[in-house]
Design a protein around this motif. Structure first.
Motif, PDB file in Angstrom:
ATOM      1  N   GLU A  52       0.721  -1.359   0.150  1.00  8.08           N
ATOM      2  CA  GLU A  52      -0.103   0.156   0.059  1.00  8.08           C
ATOM      3  C   GLU A  52       0.891   1.275  -0.099  1.00  8.08           C
ATOM      4  O   GLU A  52       0.524   2.347   0.204  1.00  8.08           O
ATOM      5  CB  GLU A  52      -1.058  -0.027   1.151  1.00  8.08           C
ATOM      6  N   LEU A  54       4.050   3.615  -1.674  1.00  7.65           N
ATOM      7  CA  LEU A  54       4.443   4.386  -3.147  1.00  7.65           C
ATOM      8  C   LEU A  54       4.972   3.365  -4.022  1.00  7.65           C
ATOM      9  O   LEU A  54       5.436   2.358  -3.334  1.00  7.65           O
ATOM     10  CB  LEU A  54       5.279   5.596  -2.745  1.00  7.65           C
ATOM     11  N   MET A  56       8.024   3.387  -6.627  1.00 10.01           N
ATOM     12  CA  MET A  56       8.809   4.348  -6.879  1.00 10.01           C
ATOM     13  C   MET A  56       9.779   3.665  -7.727  1.00 10.01           C
ATOM     14  O   MET A  56      10.310   2.347  -7.646  1.00 10.01           O
ATOM     15  CB  MET A  56       9.633   4.884  -5.444  1.00 10.01           C
ATOM     16  N   PRO A  84       5.349   1.657   3.442  1.00 10.45           N
ATOM     17  CA  PRO A  84       5.094   3.077   4.160  1.00 10.45           C
ATOM     18  C   PRO A  84       5.541   3.117   5.521  1.00 10.45           C
ATOM     19  O   PRO A  84       5.481   4.326   6.108  1.00 10.45           O
ATOM     20  CB  PRO A  84       3.447   2.999   4.036  1.00 10.45           C
TER      21      PRO A  84
ATOM     22  N   LEU B   8       8.133  13.316 -13.214  1.00  7.41           N
ATOM     23  CA  LEU B   8       7.832  12.332 -12.170  1.00  7.41           C
ATOM     24  C   LEU B   8       7.657  12.891 -10.758  1.00  7.41           C
ATOM     25  O   LEU B   8       8.193  13.757 -10.484  1.00  7.41           O
ATOM     26  CB  LEU B   8       9.052  11.516 -11.877  1.00  7.41           C
ATOM     27  N   TYR B  10       6.416  11.009  -7.536  1.00  8.71           N
ATOM     28  CA  TYR B  10       6.330   9.642  -7.172  1.00  8.71           C
ATOM     29  C   TYR B  10       5.388   9.827  -5.692  1.00  8.71           C
ATOM     30  O   TYR B  10       4.834   8.999  -5.303  1.00  8.71           O
ATOM     31  CB  TYR B  10       7.175   8.714  -6.973  1.00  8.71           C
ATOM     32  N   SER B  11       5.493  11.132  -5.119  1.00  9.80           N
ATOM     33  CA  SER B  11       5.051  11.030  -3.901  1.00  9.80           C
ATOM     34  C   SER B  11       3.985  12.409  -3.696  1.00  9.80           C
ATOM     35  O   SER B  11       3.907  13.014  -2.836  1.00  9.80           O
ATOM     36  CB  SER B  11       5.929  11.153  -2.696  1.00  9.80           C
ATOM     37  N   ASP B  15      -1.700  10.473  -4.996  1.00 13.81           N
ATOM     38  CA  ASP B  15      -1.373   9.120  -4.445  1.00 13.81           C
ATOM     39  C   ASP B  15      -2.355   8.637  -3.230  1.00 13.81           C
ATOM     40  O   ASP B  15      -2.349   9.499  -2.355  1.00 13.81           O
ATOM     41  CB  ASP B  15      -0.017   8.705  -4.184  1.00 13.81           C
ATOM     42  N   PRO B  16      -3.148   7.441  -3.671  1.00 10.27           N
ATOM     43  CA  PRO B  16      -4.214   7.207  -2.411  1.00 10.27           C
ATOM     44  C   PRO B  16      -3.379   7.004  -1.019  1.00 10.27           C
ATOM     45  O   PRO B  16      -3.893   7.108   0.033  1.00 10.27           O
ATOM     46  CB  PRO B  16      -4.664   5.875  -2.946  1.00 10.27           C
ATOM     47  N   ALA B  17      -2.128   6.542  -1.117  1.00  9.43           N
ATOM     48  CA  ALA B  17      -1.294   6.377   0.238  1.00  9.43           C
ATOM     49  C   ALA B  17      -1.297   7.541   0.821  1.00  9.43           C
ATOM     50  O   ALA B  17      -1.199   7.641   2.163  1.00  9.43           O
ATOM     51  CB  ALA B  17       0.178   5.643  -0.144  1.00  9.43           C
ATOM     52  N   ILE B  18      -1.343   8.798   0.355  1.00  8.45           N
ATOM     53  CA  ILE B  18      -1.320   9.974   0.850  1.00  8.45           C
ATOM     54  C   ILE B  18      -2.474  10.799   1.021  1.00  8.45           C
ATOM     55  O   ILE B  18      -3.121  11.306   2.127  1.00  8.45           O
ATOM     56  CB  ILE B  18      -0.067  11.059   0.072  1.00  8.45           C
ATOM     57  N   MET B  94      12.055  10.515   3.615  1.00  4.91           N
ATOM     58  CA  MET B  94      12.575   9.988   2.435  1.00  4.91           C
ATOM     59  C   MET B  94      11.708  10.618   1.207  1.00  4.91           C
ATOM     60  O   MET B  94      11.062   9.766   0.617  1.00  4.91           O
ATOM     61  CB  MET B  94      12.636   8.503   2.608  1.00  4.91           C
ATOM     62  N   GLY B  96       8.860  11.611   0.988  1.00  5.51           N
ATOM     63  CA  GLY B  96       7.295  11.295   0.959  1.00  5.51           C
ATOM     64  C   GLY B  96       7.213   9.849   1.114  1.00  5.51           C
ATOM     65  O   GLY B  96       6.019   9.265   0.974  1.00  5.51           O
ATOM     66  N   ARG B  97       8.292   8.910   0.859  1.00  9.73           N
ATOM     67  CA  ARG B  97       8.276   7.506   0.799  1.00  9.73           C
ATOM     68  C   ARG B  97       7.456   7.066   2.005  1.00  9.73           C
ATOM     69  O   ARG B  97       6.785   6.049   2.244  1.00  9.73           O
ATOM     70  CB  ARG B  97       9.528   6.938   0.610  1.00  9.73           C
ATOM     71  N   VAL B  98       7.794   7.618   3.168  1.00 10.52           N
ATOM     72  CA  VAL B  98       7.298   7.359   4.475  1.00 10.52           C
ATOM     73  C   VAL B  98       6.018   8.062   4.636  1.00 10.52           C
ATOM     74  O   VAL B  98       5.787   9.497   4.998  1.00 10.52           O
ATOM     75  CB  VAL B  98       8.170   7.543   5.657  1.00 10.52           C
ATOM     76  N   THR B  99       4.762   7.582   4.183  1.00  6.72           N
ATOM     77  CA  THR B  99       3.791   8.387   3.783  1.00  6.72           C
ATOM     78  C   THR B  99       3.026   9.061   4.860  1.00  6.72           C
ATOM     79  O   THR B  99       2.233  10.012   4.608  1.00  6.72           O
ATOM     80  CB  THR B  99       2.557   7.402   3.184  1.00  6.72           C
TER      81      THR B  99
END
Ligand code: FES
Lengths: 121, 412
Positions: A52, A54, A56, A84, B8, B10-11, B15-18, B94, B96-99
């Motif tokens: 769930e 990102l 990348m 995440p 690009l 990516y964060s 994105d639904p994760a965010i 990171m 936005g990788r760590v949402t």
């Protein structure tokens, strides 16, 4: 092995994994390079919902002919799930952890038949 | 000039994760762990967790005595300056990788209780944490502010706000409140003002001090803490501007070394200057440097001490003997491919009585209670002590269990 019907092929996306729950286990399914892959939605690190996060591309360091660092770039031919919770990254294609390929996401066999997606469980 | 195309992102917020961020959903697997491991049967206290106090800055500034500083903090024309709290350079999220970083501002909460209480309760309930010791985030670098009066005014305003708006409102939350050690006289006044407040379980020294911890100016602070029976926490922090760390070019490098380095410096001064002999009743807790630095430092200091006892005449035993009597928070516990080293570490620090579980949630390198509970070399009682019993003793806590655990117990 028993097959479970998940969804219609058309319901899958190649940007966001769809999450299904089968007998209490969550499975993340995503279209990737014209195939469909499915992994258990549990990260081998501390158990985060790895599918769930990102999606990348791999980050690469570019060196010149003298091995001097020039810049960084994204390699969009290698896409990763990023968990995440803490950011562990896994190749979507194989489920291998980037930091240690011995560590892998738990993978399910996917069957695409008659425009439907099934997994073997 | 043609600008390079950069399609690009990516964060992105899309994105639904965010976009659909929700703490309970993000941590659903943690809740499963809590159920599978029967955390309902015992008390879990997290001794190092955080909120982002800058989100509530206008509220906090209402508690500031100095009207000019308050105005400075609240003023609208603040484009291009960080305000009253120094900002850390780095990328905890990171990119936005760590949402939970980009998602945090999107999370919806009811109008009451305070947003911080709702968000904190959500992760506590997911992890199975009953009580949490809450610390600020950007203020961990406040001691580096060049104006000492700003540090003192922010510390006092934050402590008042925390006590009144958070700790008074929710008995599952406590804190070791901010101690401005750079200004010893003010630090003493802060101890007097806050030592008896509800939810205050100790005082916190943050990473980068302007004078070393053993400076003579600080002795009255430690006496006062001893008199009040209040522990002193040392919360590590990284500071990329530190001359020793400034050669490091990557956030991962400065983060990995900086936190441990910070506590190594303070611990070395604390022990070699005989502070445990001077203040034998003052209990100290060393926070957020992982555990691997402790055996390293014990071995280094013992080895040199035996050759140079005249350099540290206040000591009546080896440095490691003092260190073994101190308390340590567990996160970020070094867990990759090192079970044996971890087991030795636990033995060397008397973990069964001296180690206290911490998550550091919501920060990027948080640890779940299962990092302790799943260790194969610990017995059930040791696990429960590290996860809660040791904190209960150190902080003299009346344990408050989370509602879901009480309900689960009733349901059998
Ligand atoms: S649980 Fe996935 S990165 Fe930690």
């Amino acid at each position: 092995m028993p097959e479970k019907l998940l969804c219609a092929t058309a319901d899958l996306s190649d940007t966001t994994a769809k999450i299904f729950e089968i007998e209490g286990v969550e499975i993340g399914v995503i279209r990737h390079n014209d195939t469909v892959v499915a992994y258990r939605n549990i990260c081998p690190h501390q158990g985060g919902p790895v599918c769930e996060g990102l999606k990348m591309p791999r980050v690469c360091d570019e060196l010149d002919e003298q091995k001097r660092s020039v810049r960084q770039s994204f390699d969009t031919t290698e896409m990763h799930f990023v968990c995440p919770w803490h950011g562990w990254e896994f190749k979507i294609e194989t489920g291998e952890a980037i930091g240690d390929p011995k560590i892998r996401l738990s993978r399910y066999k996917v069957i695409e038949r008659d425009a439907q997606i099934y997994v073997e469980v | 000039m043609t600008m390079p195309q950069n399609p690009l992102n990516y964060s992105s917020d899309a994105d639904p994760a965010i976009k659909e961020f929700d703490t309970t959903k993000l941590l659903k697997n943690a809740r499963k762990q809590a159920l599978e491991r029967n955390y309902k049967d015992f008390f879990i206290c997290d001794v190092d967790s955080h909120h982002y106090e800058t989100e509530a800055l206008p509220e906090i500034l209402q508690y500031m005595d100095d009207p000019v500083l308050r105005h400075l903090g609240l003023s609208a024309g603040n484009v291009g300056r960080a305000g009253l709290i120094p900002q850390a350079i780095g990328s905890q999220d990171m990119a936005g990788r760590v949402t939970r970083y980009p998602g945090r501002s999107k999370e919806t909460v009811p109008p009451t209780p305070h947003r911080d209480i709702t968000l904190t309760r959500r992760w506590m309930d997911a992890l199975g944490v009953d009580m949490a010791c809450l610390f600020p985030t950007p203020m961990l670098l406040l001691a580096t502010h060049p104006q000492p009066e700003v540090e003192v005014a922010m510390a006092r305003a934050y402590n008042r706000w925390l006590c009144e708006r958070i700790l008074e409102e929710d008995k599952r939350m406590c804190s070791m409140v901010y101690l401005p050690i750079n200004e010893p006289h003010e630090a003493e006044r802060i101890i007097d003002e806050f030592a008896e407040r509800k939810g205050v379980v100790g005082f916190l020294s943050t990473g980068y001090l302007k004078r070393p911890i053993h400076d003579n100016a600080n002795m009255r602070i430690f006496s006062k803490l001893e008199e009040h029976g209040m522990p002193l926490g040392f919360h590590a922090v990284y500071n990329w501007s530190d001359s020793s760390l400034s050669q490091l070019n990557k956030f991962i490098s400065v983060h990995a070394l900086g936190f441990a380095f910070c506590n190594i410096i303070h611990m070395t001064n604390w022990v070699m200057n005989g502070m445990p002999e001077r203040f034998p009743k003052l209990r100290t807790m060393w926070i957020e440097s992982g555990l691997a630095w402790i055996p390293f430092l014990m071995q280094r200091l013992d080895n040199e001490y035996m050759m140079r006892t005249s350099d540290a005449p206040l000591l009546k035993k080896k440095p490691s003997d003092y260190m073994r009597e101190m308390f340590y928070s567990s996160q970020p516990m070094e867990l990759v491919d090192n079970r044996e080293a971890l087991e030795v570490t636990f033995k060397m620090i008397n973990a069964e009585t001296q180690l206290l579980y911490s998550s550091d949630y919501p920060h990027w390198d948080m640890d779940l209670p299962s990092t302790i509970y799943d260790l194969p070399f610990l017995g059930e009682q040791a696990k429960r002590d590290i996860l809660g019993g040791n904190a209960q003793k150190l902080f003299n806590l009346a344990p408050t269990m989370s509602e879901w655990k009480l309900e689960a117990r009733k349901a059998g």
